[in-house]
Design an enzyme around this catalytic site. Sequence first.
Site, PDB file in Angstrom:
ATOM      1  N   TYR A   1     -10.295 -13.271 -69.827  1.00  0.00           N
ATOM      2  CA  TYR A   1      -9.979 -12.041 -69.106  1.00  0.00           C
ATOM      3  C   TYR A   1      -8.459 -11.902 -69.005  1.00  0.00           C
ATOM      4  O   TYR A   1      -7.729 -12.445 -69.820  1.00  0.00           O
ATOM      5  CB  TYR A   1     -10.749 -11.970 -67.766  1.00  0.00           C
ATOM      6  CG  TYR A   1     -10.953 -10.525 -67.446  1.00  0.00           C
ATOM      7  CD1 TYR A   1     -11.771  -9.728 -68.243  1.00  0.00           C
ATOM      8  CD2 TYR A   1     -10.244  -9.920 -66.425  1.00  0.00           C
ATOM      9  CE1 TYR A   1     -11.882  -8.368 -68.017  1.00  0.00           C
ATOM     10  CE2 TYR A   1     -10.355  -8.554 -66.200  1.00  0.00           C
ATOM     11  CZ  TYR A   1     -11.167  -7.787 -67.008  1.00  0.00           C
ATOM     12  OH  TYR A   1     -11.263  -6.441 -66.810  1.00  0.00           O
TER      13      TYR A   1
ATOM     14  N   ARG B   1      -8.765   3.857 -70.049  1.00  0.00           N
ATOM     15  CA  ARG B   1      -7.687   3.249 -69.250  1.00  0.00           C
ATOM     16  C   ARG B   1      -7.922   1.741 -69.208  1.00  0.00           C
ATOM     17  O   ARG B   1      -8.446   1.205 -68.242  1.00  0.00           O
ATOM     18  CB  ARG B   1      -7.672   3.854 -67.843  1.00  0.00           C
ATOM     19  CG  ARG B   1      -6.389   3.635 -67.106  1.00  0.00           C
ATOM     20  CD  ARG B   1      -6.606   2.875 -65.811  1.00  0.00           C
ATOM     21  NE  ARG B   1      -7.230   1.585 -66.067  1.00  0.00           N
ATOM     22  CZ  ARG B   1      -7.569   0.711 -65.133  1.00  0.00           C
ATOM     23  NH1 ARG B   1      -7.393   0.970 -63.892  1.00  0.00           N
ATOM     24  NH2 ARG B   1      -8.132  -0.467 -65.441  1.00  0.00           N
TER      25      ARG B   1
ATOM     26  N   LYS C   1     -15.818  -9.070 -68.891  1.00  0.00           N
ATOM     27  CA  LYS C   1     -16.309  -8.998 -67.507  1.00  0.00           C
ATOM     28  C   LYS C   1     -17.699  -9.610 -67.395  1.00  0.00           C
ATOM     29  O   LYS C   1     -18.013 -10.283 -66.420  1.00  0.00           O
ATOM     30  CB  LYS C   1     -16.326  -7.541 -67.039  1.00  0.00           C
ATOM     31  CG  LYS C   1     -14.927  -7.058 -66.685  1.00  0.00           C
ATOM     32  CD  LYS C   1     -14.841  -6.486 -65.299  1.00  0.00           C
ATOM     33  CE  LYS C   1     -13.441  -6.618 -64.741  1.00  0.00           C
ATOM     34  NZ  LYS C   1     -13.019  -5.556 -63.865  1.00  0.00           N
TER      35      LYS C   1
ATOM     36  N   GLU D   1     -16.344   0.876 -65.878  1.00  0.00           N
ATOM     37  CA  GLU D   1     -15.196   0.007 -66.107  1.00  0.00           C
ATOM     38  C   GLU D   1     -14.115   0.703 -66.936  1.00  0.00           C
ATOM     39  O   GLU D   1     -14.392   1.188 -68.034  1.00  0.00           O
ATOM     40  CB  GLU D   1     -15.706  -1.236 -66.875  1.00  0.00           C
ATOM     41  CG  GLU D   1     -14.681  -2.289 -67.103  1.00  0.00           C
ATOM     42  CD  GLU D   1     -14.232  -2.962 -65.820  1.00  0.00           C
ATOM     43  OE1 GLU D   1     -15.045  -3.095 -64.884  1.00  0.00           O
ATOM     44  OE2 GLU D   1     -13.054  -3.332 -65.749  1.00  0.00           O
ATOM     45  N   ASP D   2     -12.911   0.748 -66.404  1.00  0.00           N
ATOM     46  CA  ASP D   2     -11.748   1.226 -67.153  1.00  0.00           C
ATOM     47  C   ASP D   2     -11.920   2.630 -67.736  1.00  0.00           C
ATOM     48  O   ASP D   2     -11.537   2.904 -68.888  1.00  0.00           O
ATOM     49  CB  ASP D   2     -11.339   0.207 -68.234  1.00  0.00           C
ATOM     50  CG  ASP D   2     -10.597  -0.982 -67.605  1.00  0.00           C
ATOM     51  OD1 ASP D   2     -10.443  -1.002 -66.373  1.00  0.00           O
ATOM     52  OD2 ASP D   2     -10.167  -1.881 -68.349  1.00  0.00           O
TER      53      ASP D   2
ATOM     54  N   ASP E   1     -15.566  -1.090 -60.621  1.00  0.00           N
ATOM     55  CA  ASP E   1     -14.786  -2.264 -60.222  1.00  0.00           C
ATOM     56  C   ASP E   1     -13.304  -1.942 -60.047  1.00  0.00           C
ATOM     57  O   ASP E   1     -12.644  -2.512 -59.187  1.00  0.00           O
ATOM     58  CB  ASP E   1     -14.963  -3.380 -61.255  1.00  0.00           C
ATOM     59  CG  ASP E   1     -14.251  -4.636 -60.815  1.00  0.00           C
ATOM     60  OD1 ASP E   1     -14.467  -5.055 -59.664  1.00  0.00           O
ATOM     61  OD2 ASP E   1     -13.440  -5.167 -61.588  1.00  0.00           O
ATOM     62  N   ASP E   2     -12.798  -1.031 -60.869  1.00  0.00           N
ATOM     63  CA  ASP E   2     -11.357  -0.714 -60.787  1.00  0.00           C
ATOM     64  C   ASP E   2     -11.020  -0.092 -59.440  1.00  0.00           C
ATOM     65  O   ASP E   2      -9.936  -0.283 -58.911  1.00  0.00           O
ATOM     66  CB  ASP E   2     -10.964   0.252 -61.906  1.00  0.00           C
ATOM     67  CG  ASP E   2     -11.459  -0.257 -63.236  1.00  0.00           C
ATOM     68  OD1 ASP E   2     -11.107  -1.382 -63.587  1.00  0.00           O
ATOM     69  OD2 ASP E   2     -12.243   0.450 -63.895  1.00  0.00           O
TER      70      ASP E   2
ATOM     71  N   ASN F   1      -1.584  -5.012 -64.152  1.00  0.00           N
ATOM     72  CA  ASN F   1      -1.931  -5.923 -65.251  1.00  0.00           C
ATOM     73  C   ASN F   1      -1.569  -5.303 -66.584  1.00  0.00           C
ATOM     74  O   ASN F   1      -1.535  -4.073 -66.682  1.00  0.00           O
ATOM     75  CB  ASN F   1      -3.452  -6.160 -65.257  1.00  0.00           C
ATOM     76  CG  ASN F   1      -3.922  -6.912 -64.032  1.00  0.00           C
ATOM     77  OD1 ASN F   1      -3.294  -7.855 -63.618  1.00  0.00           O
ATOM     78  ND2 ASN F   1      -5.026  -6.461 -63.472  1.00  0.00           N
TER      79      ASN F   1
HETATM   80  P1  NAD Z   1      -4.570   4.820 -62.660  1.00  0.00           P
HETATM   81  O1  NAD Z   1      -4.198   5.351 -63.981  1.00  0.00           O
HETATM   82  O2  NAD Z   1      -5.791   5.347 -61.990  1.00  0.00           O
HETATM   83  O3  NAD Z   1      -3.335   5.053 -61.643  1.00  0.00           O
HETATM   84  C1  NAD Z   1      -2.010   4.784 -61.948  1.00  0.00           C
HETATM   85  C2  NAD Z   1      -1.157   5.466 -60.909  1.00  0.00           C
HETATM   86  O4  NAD Z   1       0.203   5.086 -61.110  1.00  0.00           O
HETATM   87  C3  NAD Z   1      -1.199   6.974 -60.959  1.00  0.00           C
HETATM   88  O5  NAD Z   1      -1.302   7.488 -59.647  1.00  0.00           O
HETATM   89  C4  NAD Z   1       0.165   7.365 -61.537  1.00  0.00           C
HETATM   90  O6  NAD Z   1       0.629   8.595 -61.039  1.00  0.00           O
HETATM   91  C5  NAD Z   1       1.004   6.240 -60.989  1.00  0.00           C
HETATM   92  N1  NAD Z   1       2.256   6.084 -61.727  1.00  0.00           N
HETATM   93  C6  NAD Z   1       2.462   6.104 -63.059  1.00  0.00           C
HETATM   94  N2  NAD Z   1       3.774   5.978 -63.321  1.00  0.00           N
HETATM   95  C7  NAD Z   1       4.387   5.836 -62.136  1.00  0.00           C
HETATM   96  C8  NAD Z   1       5.725   5.678 -61.752  1.00  0.00           C
HETATM   97  N3  NAD Z   1       6.703   5.587 -62.653  1.00  0.00           N
HETATM   98  N4  NAD Z   1       6.006   5.584 -60.446  1.00  0.00           N
HETATM   99  C9  NAD Z   1       5.040   5.677 -59.532  1.00  0.00           C
HETATM  100  N5  NAD Z   1       3.745   5.813 -59.830  1.00  0.00           N
HETATM  101  C10 NAD Z   1       3.419   5.898 -61.125  1.00  0.00           C
HETATM  102  O7  NAD Z   1      -4.655   3.264 -62.812  1.00  0.00           O
HETATM  103  P2  NAD Z   1      -5.293   2.219 -61.784  1.00  0.00           P
HETATM  104  O8  NAD Z   1      -6.706   1.964 -62.129  1.00  0.00           O
HETATM  105  O9  NAD Z   1      -5.009   2.620 -60.401  1.00  0.00           O
HETATM  106  O10 NAD Z   1      -4.499   0.897 -62.178  1.00  0.00           O
HETATM  107  C11 NAD Z   1      -3.106   0.818 -61.969  1.00  0.00           C
HETATM  108  C12 NAD Z   1      -2.642  -0.596 -62.238  1.00  0.00           C
HETATM  109  O11 NAD Z   1      -3.277  -1.490 -61.330  1.00  0.00           O
HETATM  110  C13 NAD Z   1      -2.956  -1.096 -63.643  1.00  0.00           C
HETATM  111  O12 NAD Z   1      -1.835  -1.768 -64.166  1.00  0.00           O
HETATM  112  C14 NAD Z   1      -4.062  -2.074 -63.434  1.00  0.00           C
HETATM  113  O13 NAD Z   1      -4.027  -3.131 -64.354  1.00  0.00           O
HETATM  114  C15 NAD Z   1      -3.770  -2.584 -62.053  1.00  0.00           C
HETATM  115  N6  NAD Z   1      -4.969  -3.116 -61.411  1.00  0.00           N
HETATM  116  C16 NAD Z   1      -4.908  -4.370 -60.888  1.00  0.00           C
HETATM  117  C17 NAD Z   1      -6.017  -4.932 -60.311  1.00  0.00           C
HETATM  118  C18 NAD Z   1      -5.925  -6.290 -59.710  1.00  0.00           C
HETATM  119  O14 NAD Z   1      -4.885  -6.842 -59.636  1.00  0.00           O
HETATM  120  N7  NAD Z   1      -6.970  -6.890 -59.249  1.00  0.00           N
HETATM  121  C19 NAD Z   1      -7.206  -4.226 -60.294  1.00  0.00           C
HETATM  122  C20 NAD Z   1      -7.241  -2.927 -60.831  1.00  0.00           C
HETATM  123  C21 NAD Z   1      -6.115  -2.374 -61.382  1.00  0.00           C
END
Ligand code: NAD
Length: 559
Positions: free
Chosen positions: A109, A162, A180, A251-252, A274-275, A415
């Site tokens: 993962y 995504r 997963k 997922e994603d 999950d996201d 991530n």
């Molecule tokens: P998403 O696409 O739904 O949301 C991303 C957000 O970031 C959007 O609101 C976008 O407007 C904002 N954004 C983009 N560029 C930006 C900038 N320059 N400044 C401020 N905001 C900005 O994606 P998501 O599902 O919310 O995931 C976001 C991140 O979180 C990913 O990198 C993902 O890997 C990570 N994530 C981590 C975990 C974990 O650690 N357990 C779990 C899920 C997602």
Amino acid sequence: MNSPTQKAPSLQATGGTALPRGSALLANPLLNKGTAFPEEERDALGLRGLLPPRVFSLEEQLVRAYTNFKRKSEPLEQYIFLTLLQNRNETLFYKLLETYPEEMIPIIYTPTVGQACLDYGVIFRRPRGLFISIRERGRIAEVLRHWPQTDVRMIVVTDGERILGLGDLGVLGMGIPVGKLSLYTSCAGLHPSYCLPITLDVGTNNESLHDSPTYLGLSQTRVRGAEYDAFIEEFVTAVKQVFPKTLLQWEDFGNTNAFRLLNNYQKRICSFNDDIQGTAAVALAGLISALRITGKPLTEQKLLFLGAGEAGTGIADLFTTAAVAAGMTESDARARCWFVDSQGLVVQDRLPNLAHHKLPYAQNHPPLTSLAEAVESIRPTALIGVSGMPETFTDAIIARMAEFNERPIVFALSNPTSKAECTAEAAYRMSNGRAIFASGSPFAAVDWKGQTFVPGQGNNVYIFPGVGLGALVVEATEITEQMFLAAARTLAELVTEDDLALGRIYPSLTRVREVSVLIATAVAKEAIHSGLAGLVIADDQVEDAVRQSVFHPAYRPYI
Ligand code: NAD
């Protein structure tokens, strides 16, 4: 609600179909034992001569497998090795994962799976899971029936829009459902025969893939709107028809679809995202643990998120559920969650242009464009990065957080590692060792002025396998926010004082099996208490029922 029953459910799959023989048996990864077939089975099952003469035990095979794993110098090579092993002998694959979880999980993962998805078209050997493209519209049930297992209980499905923080990878995202589901088995003991990874191919808007000679999917832009919705509707209907006992994990998906699909389907098919929801629970658990260090109550926190997508608003929604459970009003709880997205601070002035999931968090505040300004004005207790934008928690921002807070909470959750909003080292250095730090992908321990800090990894793997297992054991009809809250609280309770002393706000990954069992127990009880369990078990029997359902990688005799 069903009447109480003492009957323990069984998730111990039996395989169902007749045992194949000879080379067909060796080619079946769920049944293959490789060199561990004993003499009598070699004779009875037509294997004599197809294997070298010496009979190995599973433990001896494990030594060979681990040696081979260690010989691969690159994580991507290790990923390929593990994929091939999984396709050859699932028992040995899961034994390896069970024995060395801290080494294996970052390979199957995040972070390595991110690289594997980017390279999926090149490293592809043989398919795993089902690929259902928009061309199969009208025939989805037929396609699902092509899957060799008839009793599927857990589907992880993506449309690849995504993938982690890497964006639209189309069908190359298949590495995610596959990974997963491997985690469901290795971390919660869900039998591998119950697991089905699915990728829906509706095209990709990643133009570079259209002309790529190794891209494995349809070379077209994404189907949107009514045609997309009809495709998903047919898919869900077909899943319910072909695999009626299955739990579906979204997922994603890109966030234009993710929230909508979750809202549309969570009461029609037992499902979760999950996201959005798993991330929320793992982050809330981290926050609850961090508050054991700061000594401050949840209701006094002020959270500032960078990124207002699935992860960020999911965390804020579950924080709200937790704060309401702690006695706050919903509007007071939401007022404690602030967001900066790509357009700046999420405020009421932006209301006409805000996506639906951001509306509850549009605060009454003058517009601000940068995170630094927002930190200055809001003075949050916790800074949570979920933007996919690396190095956005600058040294100056972390230093300011450490001026406002004795123990600033800094979660850089994006991530893979290359996307984290800051490094662990920067968080500790710029706060003079006072930050309570967690990340989405793992960071190594940091030595700072004679002290060693072990950064917590807010990995969803602590949550979703246990939630899924718990829901399946009692045949839950729905998965609710209260179940995720129960999961988050259980996870936080499992963090020891020794963990906290090292700055680690999650238990060690080596304990993930036990964590999953206890989360499953909490989720199953919540399902029973809220009348959403198809199978009702007395409270004091639930943990036993969960433990009896868990698959342990071992060879069972065939004759
Ligand atoms: P998403 O696409 O739904 O949301 C991303 C957000 O970031 C959007 O609101 C976008 O407007 C904002 N954004 C983009 N560029 C930006 C900038 N320059 N400044 C401020 N905001 C900005 O994606 P998501 O599902 O919310 O995931 C976001 C991140 O979180 C990913 O990198 C993902 O890997 C990570 N994530 C981590 C975990 C974990 O650690 N357990 C779990 C899920 C997602």
